[in-house]
Design an enzyme around this catalytic site. Structure first.
Site, mmCIF file in Angstrom:
data_model
loop_
_atom_site.group_PDB
_atom_site.id
_atom_site.type_symbol
_atom_site.label_atom_id
_atom_site.label_comp_id
_atom_site.label_asym_id
_atom_site.label_seq_id
_atom_site.Cartn_x
_atom_site.Cartn_y
_atom_site.Cartn_z
ATOM 1 N N TYR A 86 6.527 5.686 -9.038
ATOM 2 C CA TYR A 86 5.031 5.810 -8.627
ATOM 3 C C TYR A 86 5.154 5.345 -7.238
ATOM 4 C CZ TYR A 86 4.407 1.065 -9.766
ATOM 5 O OH TYR A 86 4.320 -0.396 -10.192
ATOM 6 N N CYS A 87 4.138 5.855 -6.445
ATOM 7 C CA CYS A 87 3.854 5.425 -5.234
ATOM 8 C C CYS A 87 2.392 5.416 -4.948
ATOM 9 C CB CYS A 87 4.841 5.779 -4.128
ATOM 10 S SG CYS A 87 4.572 7.788 -3.995
ATOM 11 N N THR A 88 1.896 5.155 -3.777
ATOM 12 C CA THR A 88 0.583 5.018 -3.430
ATOM 13 C C THR A 88 -0.024 6.350 -3.621
ATOM 14 O OG1 THR A 88 1.091 3.408 -1.689
ATOM 15 C CG2 THR A 88 -1.204 4.680 -1.720
ATOM 16 N N ILE B 39 -0.870 6.263 -7.285
ATOM 17 C CA ILE B 39 -1.674 5.357 -7.874
ATOM 18 C C ILE B 39 -3.226 5.652 -7.455
ATOM 19 C CG2 ILE B 39 -2.363 3.000 -7.689
ATOM 20 C CD1 ILE B 39 0.569 2.379 -6.546
#
Length: 267
Positions: free
Chosen positions: A118-120, A148
């Protein structure tokens, strides 16, 4: 063409004083030509609901020491420091362009593992998951679609705890009340970033109001000392993206497999 969903959050023009629009080869540089590692070879996209169920299962299995999954945060250390998914592995890297080297140095960690990335907002995972898959060591690679941002829209009080770092003058946005990071100087719980006060540095620092009143406003003792010595910067002086205090942090950390796949996300 690759399309990304739009994300909305509270803010305004004052959050983007230097907003510019341009055309770039990469939105977030991985350091590897997109022709060599294509976004077409990405991991399997999971909706926030699917990702939530996967994380729930992962945490349940991990508590029993039976998980074959790694929950991987592919953001920078200062992002995961103030907010991350519970039980994640958060690499202590300064830039996304260090991510390929991190993977290369830790291939044994990922061997025969299911990886949840996952990332932003999902952009870095497009390149990061493709690079990880190109190494052909994982059982499978999954990524959070929309990042996210999208997860918090549906699960504001889910498995992501703390604040979400953003790259504008807000520095972070909040969806829950958890504070998981601490003041650089006194250790009290604190998650509000400010720029290092030293005129030669542009790193972010977590320093609480009490410590700021004492003049502790630099990212580290090295910069704090320089701030006392330098009263004015030379015209056109270039700011350093990484100051001397980063020498204590390996550019590409090597994880200890014996500690298991779970990390704390702490610096």
């Amino acid at each position: 063409p690759l399309q990304f969903p739009l994300h909305s959050s509270a803010g305004g023009a004052h959050c983007f004083p230097d907003l510019r629009v341009g055309v770039f080869k990469e939105i977030v540089p991985l350091g590897i030509d997109p022709k060599e590692v294509s976004y077409k070879e990405t991991g399997i996209h999971l909706t926030p609901q699917e990702f939530h169920r996967e994380v729930e299962h992962y945490l349940s299995q991990s508590s029993q020491g039976q998980s074959d999954t790694i929950l991987l945060d592919c953001r920078n250390f200062y992002e995961s420091k103030i907010g991350h998914f519970q039980g994640c592995l958060a690499p202590d890297i300064r830039k996304f362009s260090y991510f390929p080297s991190y993977v290369d140095e830790n291939l044994k960690l990922f061997k025969n593992k299911r990886v949840l990335m996952y990332c932003t907002g999902g952009i870095r995972c497009e390149r990061g998951s493709a690079y990880l898959r190109s190494k052909a060591v994982c059982k499978e690679v999954y990524q959070l679609k929309g990042g996210i941002h999208k997860y918090l829209e549906e699960f504001p009080d889910g498995f992501y705890r703390g604040k979400l770092f953003v790259f504008d003058d807000r520095y972070a946005i909040c969806s829950n009340e958890d504070v998981i990071s601490a003041c650089r100087y006194c250790g009290t719980l604190w998650d509000q970033y400010k720029l290092c006060s030293s005129q030669h540095c542009r790193q972010l620092v977590l320093t609480c109001l009490s410590c700021r009143k004492k003049g502790l406003t630099a990212c580290c003792p090295v910069c704090q000392e320089k701030e006392l010595q330098v009263t004015s910067g030379a015209p056109g002086q270039a700011l350093k993206e990484e100051c001397e205090c980063t020498e204590r942090r390996p550019r590409v950390p090597i994880e200890h497999i014996s500690q298991g796949a779970r990390g704390t996300g702490e610096d």
